[in-house]
Design a protein around this motif. Structure first.
Motif, PDB file in Angstrom:
ATOM      1  N   THR A 231       1.348 -17.732   1.641  1.00 58.42           N
ATOM      2  CA  THR A 231       0.343 -17.587   0.596  1.00 58.42           C
ATOM      3  C   THR A 231      -0.658 -16.424   0.790  1.00 58.42           C
ATOM      4  O   THR A 231      -0.574 -15.871   1.801  1.00 58.42           O
ATOM      5  N   GLY A 232      -1.116 -15.809  -0.400  1.00 59.68           N
ATOM      6  CA  GLY A 232      -1.818 -14.745  -0.152  1.00 59.68           C
ATOM      7  C   GLY A 232      -1.166 -13.340  -0.125  1.00 59.68           C
ATOM      8  O   GLY A 232      -1.883 -12.356   0.493  1.00 59.68           O
ATOM      9  N   VAL A 233      -0.137 -13.187  -0.453  1.00 60.51           N
ATOM     10  CA  VAL A 233       0.668 -11.796  -0.310  1.00 60.51           C
ATOM     11  C   VAL A 233       0.261 -11.102  -1.370  1.00 60.51           C
ATOM     12  O   VAL A 233       0.349 -11.261  -2.737  1.00 60.51           O
ATOM     13  N   GLN A 234      -0.203  -9.911  -1.156  1.00 64.04           N
ATOM     14  CA  GLN A 234      -0.603  -8.940  -2.230  1.00 64.04           C
ATOM     15  C   GLN A 234       0.188  -7.698  -2.241  1.00 64.04           C
ATOM     16  O   GLN A 234       0.295  -6.902  -3.122  1.00 64.04           O
ATOM     17  N   PHE A 235       0.751  -7.447  -1.063  1.00 67.55           N
ATOM     18  CA  PHE A 235       1.721  -6.226  -0.960  1.00 67.55           C
ATOM     19  C   PHE A 235       3.100  -6.248  -0.438  1.00 67.55           C
ATOM     20  O   PHE A 235       3.218  -7.218   0.266  1.00 67.55           O
ATOM     21  N   LEU A 236       3.757  -5.661  -0.919  1.00 70.59           N
ATOM     22  CA  LEU A 236       5.098  -5.418  -0.379  1.00 70.59           C
ATOM     23  C   LEU A 236       5.335  -4.014   0.166  1.00 70.59           C
ATOM     24  O   LEU A 236       5.165  -2.966  -0.368  1.00 70.59           O
ATOM     25  N   ALA A 237       5.984  -4.279   1.598  1.00 68.11           N
ATOM     26  CA  ALA A 237       6.114  -3.024   2.168  1.00 68.11           C
ATOM     27  C   ALA A 237       7.599  -2.649   2.118  1.00 68.11           C
ATOM     28  O   ALA A 237       8.564  -3.435   2.339  1.00 68.11           O
TER      29      ALA A 237
END
Ligand code: XMP
Length: 429
Positions: A231-237
């Motif tokens: 939960t709460g993922v906003q970024f993809l690296a």
């Protein structure tokens, strides 16, 4: 150079005589950007169009036998142009030319270090990401491992890495990577075995770009399903490097053609509505390795030869089946064992086996055989933009060939690939 010439009133002419490969640079003005550069120094050419007429105020500073306008200058405006590639290893004095430009012409100072880069990048990641969560697709290669380390340093437990086993890895690789990644990276990692899903989707597919698209699309799906659980993922690296950016999309948004659709660039962020973190996107591989060492990454991971996202899927020419995967895995394992044993692993950019889609006749004992052919690819390179086939000793090639034919069932012939990039590519598909 061509853009400058075209937009400032000169003329560029199309193709006619294309120039690829080595050329001797005949230097007309051995000063400024060519200070201390020897005449007839080797340079690397890769162009179809040529400059025909210079704009006002420009002079020719170097030519080659094929190309009259190989380097130009506008002294007053300090505009410089090269038709050749100073940035590749095959132009041995290219770095010296770029240094002349930066330090003499522009007056810059060489105060950029890996340590300062790491520090600044960690700070930037912290500022960009804040308290959000980040996910990263870890492949076990040096790029994604270094990206993971940097981001972990910046945001610690807010980073989760996802490792997808697509069933197209080399012999014992998934297991070995699991151990290595766990002991070296004290990071949250989720391991997903999706081999069956990938192999099912690839059944009967032979076209290289279709394979890449299927593998890329499935990777996104598997990754997405797993990412949704956090939960709460906003970024993809991503561990995207500069050559990936150049080869997959034009660095400046222009129409330069997509050479191969490298699946690690694009795709994911659009679908997942995530913002991107790509801390390595202005680095070349040798710089990433340096950075990895700076960050304390284990030698095994720092020096791992590059391995493409679609894995053995693009090293099996033709259909991918479990049987053909097994043949390639065994042959590749023999090759890598010999390369390592003889001290070539670190010296080579990549060394791998390719399974061809044709069979050939052979004789083993009293029997005629009609079996598979393995091609060996071993290249030297600095950044994968250009590459040369490796001049491996005959004896080593002989041992590799003998061992593969004797030890790998279903192979009766081994060939060695002696093409450089360009005009070939490193991978066969
Ligand atoms: P080529 O074959 O284009 O390869 O000369 C240049 C470098 O890129 C790797 N490669 C890939 N990496 N996805 C990747 O992640 C891909 O689809 C792909 N195709 C090639 C190749 O192994 C070499 O290091």
């Amino acid at each position: 150079m061509q853009f400058m010439i075209d937009s400032l009133g000169g003329a560029i002419k199309g193709a006619g005589r294309r120039e690829y490969g080595f050329a001797e640079l005949l230097i007309k003005q051995p000063k400024g950007i060519f200070k201390n550069i020897k005449d007839k120094t080797q340079c690397w050419m890769s162009h179809g169009d040529s400059a025909e007429k210079l704009p006002p105020g420009f002079e020719i500073t170097a030519s080659t036998d094929n190309t009259a306008i190989a380097a130009i200058v506008h002294k007053k405006k300090k505009f410089y142009g090269f038709q050749f590639h100073p940035e590749v290893a095959h132009t041995p004095e290219g770095t010296a030319m770029l240094k002349n430009f930066l330090f003499d012409v522009c007056g810059c100072k060489p105060d950029w270090t890996m340590k300062s880069f790491a520090k600044e990048t960690v700070e930037q990641i912290r500022q960009t990401v804040g308290d959000s969560k980040v996910i990263l697709g870890l492949s076990g290669g040096v790029d994604s491992s270094v990206a993971a380390l940097l981001i972990h340093k910046a945001i610690d437990k807010n980073l989760t890495c996802i490792f997808v086993d697509n069933g197209l890895l080399r012999k014992d690789e998934a297991e070995k990577l699991k151990v290595r990644l766990k002991e070296n990276l004290n990071i949250n990692i989720r391991f997903i075995n999706a081999a069956n899903t990938f192999l099912k989707a690839l059944k009967g597919v032979t076209d290289p770009e279709k394979k890449r698209k299927i593998i890329g699309k499935l990777f996104i799906e598997v990754f997405q399903t797993e990412a949704k659980k956090i939960t709460g993922v906003q970024f993809l690296a991503q561990g995207t490097l500069y050559p990936d950016v150049i080869e997959s999309v034009s660095a400046f948004g222009g129409p330069s053609s997509v050479i191969k659709s490298h699946h690690n660039v694009g795709g994911l962020p659009k679908k997942m509505k995530l913002k991107l973190v790509e801390p390595l996107k202005y680095l070349f591989k040798d710089e990433v390795r340096q950075l990895g060492q700076e960050l304390g990454l284990h030698d095994d991971l720092v020096w791992r030869q590059p391995f493409p996202g679609p894995g053995l899927g693009i090293r099996i020419l033709g259909e991918i089946t479990r049987k053909r995967l097994d043949i390639l895995r065994e042959a590749d394992a023999v090759l890598l064992e010999e390369i390592r044993k003889n001290g070539y692993y670190k010296k080579l950019w990549q060394s791998f086996a390719v399974l061809l889609p044709i069979k050939s006749v052979g004789v083993m004992g009293d029997h005629r055989t009609y079996e598979n052919i393995i091609a060996i690819r071993a290249v030297t390179s600095k950044d994968a933009m250009t590459a040369d086939w490796a001049k491996l000793p005959d004896a080593l090639l002989g041992t590799i060939s003998n061992r593969i034919i004797n030890e790998v069932r279903g192979v009766n012939r081994v060939v060695y690939d002696i093409s450089s990039k360009p005009p070939s590519t490193i991978e066969w598909e």
